[in-house]
Design an enzyme around this catalytic site. Structure first.
Site, PDB file in Angstrom:
ATOM      1  N   TYR A   1      30.880  36.975  24.840  1.00  0.00           N
ATOM      2  CA  TYR A   1      30.199  35.855  25.305  1.00  0.00           C
ATOM      3  C   TYR A   1      28.765  36.002  26.087  1.00  0.00           C
ATOM      4  O   TYR A   1      27.829  35.653  25.852  1.00  0.00           O
ATOM      5  CB  TYR A   1      31.039  34.684  25.969  1.00  0.00           C
ATOM      6  CG  TYR A   1      30.459  33.412  26.045  1.00  0.00           C
ATOM      7  CD1 TYR A   1      30.692  32.450  24.834  1.00  0.00           C
ATOM      8  CD2 TYR A   1      29.607  33.039  26.901  1.00  0.00           C
ATOM      9  CE1 TYR A   1      30.106  31.091  24.929  1.00  0.00           C
ATOM     10  CE2 TYR A   1      29.275  31.640  26.994  1.00  0.00           C
ATOM     11  CZ  TYR A   1      29.398  30.873  25.993  1.00  0.00           C
ATOM     12  OH  TYR A   1      28.932  29.537  25.919  1.00  0.00           O
TER      13      TYR A   1
ATOM     14  N   SER B   1      23.263  29.602  27.689  1.00  0.00           N
ATOM     15  CA  SER B   1      24.444  29.234  28.625  1.00  0.00           C
ATOM     16  C   SER B   1      24.072  29.847  30.119  1.00  0.00           C
ATOM     17  O   SER B   1      23.198  30.605  30.101  1.00  0.00           O
ATOM     18  CB  SER B   1      25.739  29.939  28.316  1.00  0.00           C
ATOM     19  OG  SER B   1      26.706  29.865  29.173  1.00  0.00           O
TER      20      SER B   1
END
Ligand code: NAD
Length: 264
Positions: A159, A146
């Site tokens: 995350y 990401s």
């Protein structure tokens, strides 16, 4: 007519019942790869999703419901793929979840789940996929990280930690395979409108008392200069490039496709 580029190869895509994973699985199938699907969802929908791919692309498919937070189930899935298709040539580590909260309010079980699914599962699949890839001297490992593998955002501690971790793991996998025909790279998407992001859109619409459309626009505009979502199809095309011979010397990169997010 030329044979499709990935004819005869098998791709295992974790978390491919939805969103980015499904987009990548379809792109690889369109180039002739057999697909091992994985992820949660309604059994009937997963059956019809497989039937669509078989019909559209004339490839073989299989599905394994391993929970990516459980190493024993991951091992069973890798064994299943080996028995069904004689091993995995392309491994796409994509399954992931999100939880948004300040660190002091972050539920411990959510932290553990995000690290297990978004980071540790890739170690478990990779360690089991590498021996046969190395034996054949060909393999592609693509980790869906990401932009949060490259930069941080408040309220996404687990995350961001997991995604930075997967970028590091990508580099080590690439180095350990550098003298072989096996490559490992990470793709770092910006905002993609999938169920994972729709939850954040819904939360914003509710908090700010705005419409779903307005929430989408403000979410993207905050971080992504293009003002537009990245699509699963675009990410599929990048994954396909990483599978090509032209990409055989692309090793250990973390390649962002993010509408300019990380350029700022
Ligand atoms: P999604 O929610 O649409 O899909 C997630 C997939 O993972 C689903 O198939 C789901 O069933 C599966 N999954 C979740 N938990 C699992 C578990 N324990 N075991 C097995 N499968 C599990 O989400 P998405 O947006 O397509 O996300 C896919 C990946 O892309 C994730 O790693 C995510 O972090 C990453 N990503 C997404 C975005 C975005 O904006 N959507 C941006 C950057 C990175």
């Amino acid at each position: 007519m030329q044979a499709p580029a990935l004819k005869g190869k098998t791709a295992l895509v974790t978390g491919s019942t939805s969103g980015i994973g499904l987009g990548i699985a379809r792109t690889l199938a369109a180039q002739g790869a057999n697909i091992v699907f994985n992820g949660f969802g309604d059994a009937g929908e997963i059956d019809s999703l497989q039937a669509d791919v078989v019909r559209e692309y004339s490839v073989r498919t299989a599905y394994h419901n391993a929970d990516m937070s459980r190493p024993g189930e991951i091992a069973a899935m890798m064994q299943f793929a080996a028995e069904k298709f004689d091993g995995v040539d392309i491994l796409v580590n994509n399954a992931g979840i999100q939880h948004v909260a300040n660190i002091e309010d972050f539920p411990v079980e959510k932290w553990d789940a995000i690290i297990a699914i978004n980071l540790s599962s890739s170690f478990h699949t990779t360690r089991l996929a590498l021996p046969s890839m190395k034996a054949r001297n060909w393999g592609r490992i693509i980790n869906i990280a990401s932009v949060h593998g490259l930069v941080g955002s408040a309220q996404k501690s687990a995350y961001v930690a997991a995604k930075h971790g997967i970028v590091g793991f990508t580099k080590v996998t690439a180095l350990e395979s550098a003298h072989t025909g096996v490559t490992c790279n990470a793709i770092c998407p910006g905002w993609v409108l999938t169920p994972l992001v729709q939850k954040q859109v819904d939360a914003r619409a509710m908090q700010e008392g705005i419409s779903n459309d307005a929430a989408k626009k403000s979410l993207v505009a905050e971080k992504q200069p293009s003002g537009e979502f990245v699509t699963p199809e675009q990410l599929g095309a990048l994954a396909l490039f990483l599978c090509s011979d032209a990409a055989s010397q692309v090793r250990g990169v973390a390649w962002n496709m993010d509408g300019g997010w990380v350029a700022q």
